[in-house]
Design a protein around this motif. Structure first.
Motif, PDB file in Angstrom:
ATOM      1  N   ARG A  27      33.993 -30.246 -14.264  1.00 16.73           N
ATOM      2  CA  ARG A  27      34.610 -30.031 -12.959  1.00 16.73           C
ATOM      3  C   ARG A  27      33.553 -30.280 -11.891  1.00 16.73           C
ATOM      4  NH1 ARG A  27      36.529 -25.868 -16.202  1.00 16.73           N
ATOM      5  NH2 ARG A  27      38.798 -25.820 -16.474  1.00 16.73           N
ATOM      6  N   ARG A  42      34.513 -28.743 -20.294  1.00 21.26           N
ATOM      7  CA  ARG A  42      35.375 -29.243 -19.228  1.00 21.26           C
ATOM      8  C   ARG A  42      34.506 -29.556 -18.008  1.00 21.26           C
ATOM      9  NH1 ARG A  42      40.133 -31.325 -19.796  1.00 21.26           N
ATOM     10  NH2 ARG A  42      40.658 -29.588 -21.175  1.00 21.26           N
ATOM     11  N   ASP A  87      36.789 -37.894 -21.067  1.00 19.03           N
ATOM     12  CA  ASP A  87      38.176 -38.313 -20.916  1.00 19.03           C
ATOM     13  C   ASP A  87      38.594 -38.274 -19.454  1.00 19.03           C
ATOM     14  OD1 ASP A  87      38.381 -38.662 -23.632  1.00 19.03           O
ATOM     15  OD2 ASP A  87      39.303 -36.699 -23.993  1.00 19.03           O
ATOM     16  N   ASP A  88      39.725 -38.909 -19.168  1.00 19.21           N
ATOM     17  CA  ASP A  88      40.230 -38.958 -17.798  1.00 19.21           C
ATOM     18  C   ASP A  88      40.535 -37.570 -17.246  1.00 19.21           C
ATOM     19  OD1 ASP A  88      40.018 -41.704 -17.811  1.00 19.21           O
ATOM     20  OD2 ASP A  88      42.126 -42.045 -18.333  1.00 19.21           O
ATOM     21  N   ASP A  89      40.878 -36.629 -18.131  1.00 23.69           N
ATOM     22  CA  ASP A  89      41.196 -35.278 -17.678  1.00 23.69           C
ATOM     23  C   ASP A  89      39.968 -34.385 -17.568  1.00 23.69           C
ATOM     24  OD1 ASP A  89      40.590 -34.914 -20.317  1.00 23.69           O
ATOM     25  OD2 ASP A  89      42.449 -33.891 -20.854  1.00 23.69           O
ATOM     26  N   GLY A  90      38.771 -34.959 -17.766  1.00 26.03           N
ATOM     27  CA  GLY A  90      37.538 -34.199 -17.606  1.00 26.03           C
ATOM     28  C   GLY A  90      37.027 -33.532 -18.861  1.00 26.03           C
ATOM     29  N   LEU A  91      37.657 -33.774 -20.016  1.00 24.28           N
ATOM     30  CA  LEU A  91      37.169 -33.194 -21.269  1.00 24.28           C
ATOM     31  C   LEU A  91      35.973 -34.003 -21.761  1.00 24.28           C
ATOM     32  CD1 LEU A  91      37.672 -31.028 -23.471  1.00 24.28           C
ATOM     33  CD2 LEU A  91      38.942 -32.797 -24.721  1.00 24.28           C
TER      34      LEU A  91
END
Length: 339
Positions: free
Chosen positions: A126, A124, A149-153
């Protein structure tokens, strides 16, 4: 370059290193997502993200980050045209990680894991974090790639993946093909029934064996092997092709034989008469290397065939890779627990 071995070497030697990874590509770019650089504090580096202005900027910024004296992780998005004057015109996302001696156990664990073949990690991202915590997932036959990915994965594939090529025939074209494949990510099992047909020295990624029964030989091939046939005998070629096409396309996704359109027509007829499935007969590649090049020089045929094998390899990879949007990852025990 095996990236984690390179990272571990730097950490053991000087205690710090920066890992630069291409995680996003939009439009044209010098390299694909998953290209990597390992930068030492003195500016030395291993790997490449494409050279040119992008690479020199990445090295300069990694060197600057290394000079801060602390662990860090940073995402930068670079418009190649407006920012660097590169005519590619695309946008590249880079994650730059500064690692220190505390990361050595994890780097060694990842390097050791890579020896068993390709594997996937997830982390992840951050912006406030000082490091990425990678977890290992199931072994996959994917490419060395990366996707943010857009969610930071962040999903990445590490480890050396080599396509198995079963090459039959040690004549002029066979020898030229082995040399053409020498620097490529393949492992060549090379067969010929004539003990004096092989050269005295072969590339490190090739192994030679005397050919016995074709069916027995192919029974030992790993799943997903490519079969390339170019022996001194048309009848032997046919026997090898017949044995290969008896298996399904998952086992041998590429079966190619050197020859003309006339040879292909003859083989199609004989294979159909032998009861081979029409779909598998249609899979046969003949002539190998395509028809765009008219030269019959062994080196030219070998070069064209090597390109053809690389194209088919990428097609096979794309169908399997989670980084390319294939099957979902299955999270397993974190590597930190294995170190």
């Amino acid at each position: 370059m095996e990236v984690w071995q390179a990272v571990a070497e730097a950490l053991e030697t000087v205690g710090r290193a920066a890992l630069v990874t291409v995680v996003e590509v939009r439009g044209s770019s010098p390299r694909e997502a998953g290209a990597r650089l390992v930068v030492w504090p003195d500016g030395r580096f291993r790997g490449t993200i494409g050279g040119g202005a992008l690479e020199w900027r990445a090295i300069a910024e990694a060197s600057r980050d290394l000079g801060s004296g602390r662990r860090s992780v940073r995402l930068s998005r670079i418009a190649l045209g407006p920012e660097l004057g590169q005519c590619c015109g695309g946008q590249v996302g880079l994650i730059t990680e500064v690692l220190d001696a505390s990361d050595l156990p994890a780097a060694k664990a990842l390097a050791e894991r890579a020896k068993a073949g390709p594997f996937t990690t997830v982390a992840r991202f951050r912006r406030s974090a000082e490091a990425l915590e990678r977890d290992a997932v199931d072994t996959l036959a994917g490419p060395v790639g990366a996707r943010l990915d857009d969610d930071g994965l962040l999903t990445e594939v590490f480890g050396e993946r080599r396509r198995s090529v079963f090459l039959f025939g040690a004549g002029h074209v066979g020898r030229a093909l082995v040399m053409a494949l020498a620097p490529l990510p393949v492992s060549v099992a090379w067969f010929d029934p004539r003990p004096d047909a092989f050269p005295a020295h072969v590339p490190a990624n090739a192994g030679v064996s005397l050919l016995g029964d074709p069916a027995d030989t192919l029974a030992a091939a790993p799943e997903g092997s490519f079969v390339v046939v170019m022996t001194h005998s048309h009848s032997l070629d046919l026997a090898i092709v017949d044995a290969a096409l008896a298996a399904d396309a998952a086992r041998f996704p590429y079966v190619g034989v050197i020859g003309s359109a006339t040879k292909r027509a003859r083989f199609e007829r004989r294979l159909t008469e032998a009861g081979r499935a029409a779909t598998r007969v249609a899979d046969l590649v003949c002539p190998i290397g395509g028809t765009a090049l008219k030269s019959k020089l062994p080196a030219v045929i070998a070069a064209a065939t090597a390109c053809e094998l690389l194209v088919r390899d990428e097609q096979c990879i794309a169908a399997l890779s989670p980084v390319a949007g294939g099957r979902p990852v299955d999270l397993r025990a974190p590597l930190s627990a294995q170190a």
